[in-house]
Write an enzyme that holds these catalytic residues in place. Structure first.
Site, PDB file in Angstrom:
ATOM      1  CE  LYS A 211      -0.255  -1.280  13.554  1.00  0.00           C
ATOM      2  NZ  LYS A 211       0.020  -0.055  12.795  1.00  0.00           N
TER       3      LYS A 211
ATOM      4  CG  LEU B  89       1.789   9.653  -0.786  1.00  0.00           C
ATOM      5  CD1 LEU B  89       2.463   8.689  -1.758  1.00  0.00           C
ATOM      6  CD2 LEU B  89       2.512   9.621   0.562  1.00  0.00           C
TER       7      LEU B  89
ATOM      8  CB  ILE C 238      -4.078   4.934   5.383  1.00  0.00           C
ATOM      9  CG1 ILE C 238      -3.175   4.396   4.266  1.00  0.00           C
ATOM     10  CG2 ILE C 238      -5.534   4.553   5.143  1.00  0.00           C
ATOM     11  CD1 ILE C 238      -3.090   2.879   4.178  1.00  0.00           C
TER      12      ILE C 238
END
Ligand code: FAD
Length: 503
Positions: free
Chosen positions: A80, A335, A348
């Site tokens: 990415k 979370l 993350i």
């Protein structure tokens, strides 16, 4: 004060957070005298999303000595280079938030200031032309920079997309090899010490009790220990970030996966597109106050590029953070510690950051409030910095086509973000606070990409020779463009390096 060392670490939850923590803690603290136990329940499962990352993930993997190609093969991962934003400033707009930086400083002056001054003179082209990662992404091409070789490619920065459940499985294998004990079972009760209030043990459905000196709560949104047992409290930020729902669904790939994430804004939210080796992850993050689930589902399906592989899954959340990420002898990660929507792929990273800070502040069994408070201070700052950067994307819009966009465009924003806007609007200046995650180029990308132009450039640029500046800009843009054109496609590169999984 007791200086007895921690003897047993108990990790509650086996999602991305739990297994990242297990792999890291067993690497650094897994000794014969210290046990690391992870409890997870297959019956409950994991959230199963979370596929896009930012460059610091490479540091996490490197610290665990994870070979990059092996990791990509195991997780169907791709590279990415940044995020393409569509329809954010106005409908029809498109800009790229690249990893890395723009051009190079000139006599200590930030590159974007040179570009702004050249633009005033009618030149300069697009700011994207000066970021190696953006230029490669525009060509849909990728190759890693070669260590030690000075070339324009050395300026390329990257992160990964990967299948989150495969990443957890990969880390589990490593963690178990490093001595982590995995315990399958559903926790039904949390036992607290009647004097200190600390958690003593957790009890499974079969009656087994697992005790520990310190507990890492990686149990997901519910926060089984940090909230349900200890009541740490939650700070709600949904007035700034009102998204509360997401529909996630995979599609088949159509061609070589693009080396970037795409975020397309809709009328009350935005849609992600994350290309992996074997499929593309898609999702629509939306605000239920302004859009029904049916409408969100329709918009998502209308904007997919490939064959649908399964029907969308609904997830609900509330933006904000735990008032205390670490309370008593419980440290929340993932979370259970808070949630910021995945617009800049930061969750993350927050797990990784939490693990790193916990390792640097690893306590004795007595758990000093000094270390705990410092951890909470650092994690709050990390959450708040990222929160401001995400709010920027909503506030910096000119969209007027729905009630949602009018609300976010006109809403009050945190004072910290207001200060950044004010400085930018005057002379295009961005100041990064010490540990802030997003550096100047990221703020510049979003400000300019969403049409927030400063009144003028930094006056110090006037001290430079403008012809020299123009020539330097041309040189950088040419070098990046020529380099990018020679790179292979993502699939060619992954196959060539043996990182393609053939799944
Ligand atoms: P979970 O995956 O929910 O795991 C919780 C674990 O706790 C499970 O193993 C479960 O079995 C266990 N558990 C719970 N209760 C019990 C019990 N009673 N007994 C035993 N075990 C129990 N992050 C990114 O960085 N990039 C992204 O692109 C991204 N996209 C996202 C998109 C959406 C829509 C959402 C909601 C999140 C996204 N995230 C993203 C965030 C990312 O998914 C999470 O940070 C990551 O998956 C970590 O989750 P977790 O491990 O904290 O929780």
């Amino acid at each position: 004060m007791s200086e007895e060392p921690i003897g047993r670490i108990v990790i509650v939850g086996g999602g991305t957070a739990g297994w990242m923590a297990a792999a890291a803690l067993s690497r650094y603290f897994g000794t014969a005298d210290r046990r690391v136990t992870l409890i997870e329940s297959d019956a409950i499962g994991t959230v199963g999303v979370g596929e896009a990352t930012i460059p610091p993930i490479r540091t996490f993997n490197a610290k665990l000595e994870i070979p990059e190609d092996e990791f990509l093969r195991a997780t169907n991962g791709t590279f990415k280079l940044g995020i393409e934003f569509v329809n954010w400033g106005q409908i029809g707009d498109r800009y790229f938030h690249p990893f890395g930086f723009y051009g190079q400083e000139f006599h200590g002056i930030a590159f974007h200031q040179l570009w702004l001054s050249e633009r005033e003179r009618g030149g300069g082209g697009k700011i994207d032309d000066y970021a190696m990662s953006a230029v490669a992404a525009a060509e849909r091409r990728f190759a890693r920079p070669e260590p030690g070789i000075q070339s324009p490619l050395a300026h390329l920065q990257y992160a990964f997309h990967f299948d989150a459940s495969l990443y957890a499985r990969y880390l589990r294998k490593r963690a178990e090899a490093q001595g982590v004990e995995r315990c399958e079972g559903k926790i039904v009760k949390v036992h607290r010490n009647s004097e200190s209030g600390d958690v003593d043990s957790v009890q499974l459905e079969n009656g087994e009790r697992i005790s520990g000196d310190i507990f890492l709560d990686c149990s997901g949104f519910r926060g089984l220990l940090i909230e349900e047992a200890l009541g740490a409290g939650y700070e709600d930020w949904s007035h700034w970030l009102p998204m509360d729902s997401a529909l996630a669904m995979p599609t088949a790939n159509a061609g070589s996966p693009d080396p970037f994430t795409r975020s397309t804004a809709h009328s009350a939210g935005w849609q992600w597109r994350i290309p992996l080796q074997h499929r593309t992850g898609n999702g629509h993050v939306f605000c239920s106050e302004y859009m029904s689930q049916e409408e969100a589902d329709r918009l998502l399906k209308e904007n997919l590029g490939g064959e649908i592989l399964s029907e969308p899954r609904l997830l609900r959340f509330k933006t904000g953070m735990r008032k205390k990420a670490w309370s008593h002898n419980v440290v929340s990660l993932g979370l259970s510690s808070g949630f910021l929507e995945p617009l800049e792929s930061t969750s993350i990273h927050l797990i990784q950051n939490g693990i790193a800070k916990f390792i640097s502040l690893f306590p004795d069994r007595s758990i000093s409030p000094v270390e705990r408070d410092e951890y909470n201070r650092i994690m709050r700052a990390s959450y708040e910095d990222i929160r401001d950067f995400i709010i920027l994307h909503y506030k910096a819009t000119q969209r007027d086509d729905s009630e949602f966009w009018r609300y976010v465009r006109d809403m009050d924003i945190p004072e910290t973000l207001k200060r950044k806007f004010d400085l930018w609007r005057l002379h295009g200046r961005i100041f990064r606070d010490q540990a802030e995650l997003f550096a100047t180029p990221s703020w510049v990308a979003v400000m300019i990409g969403q049409n927030i132009w400063p009144g003028g450039h930094d006056p110090i640029v006037a001290s430079l020779n403008s012809n020299e500046v123009a020539a330097t800009l041309r040189h950088i843009a040419n070098a990046y463009s020529q380099t990018a054109k020679q790179l292979p496609t993502q699939e060619e590169y992954l196959r060539r390096t043996g990182a393609w999984s053939n799944a």
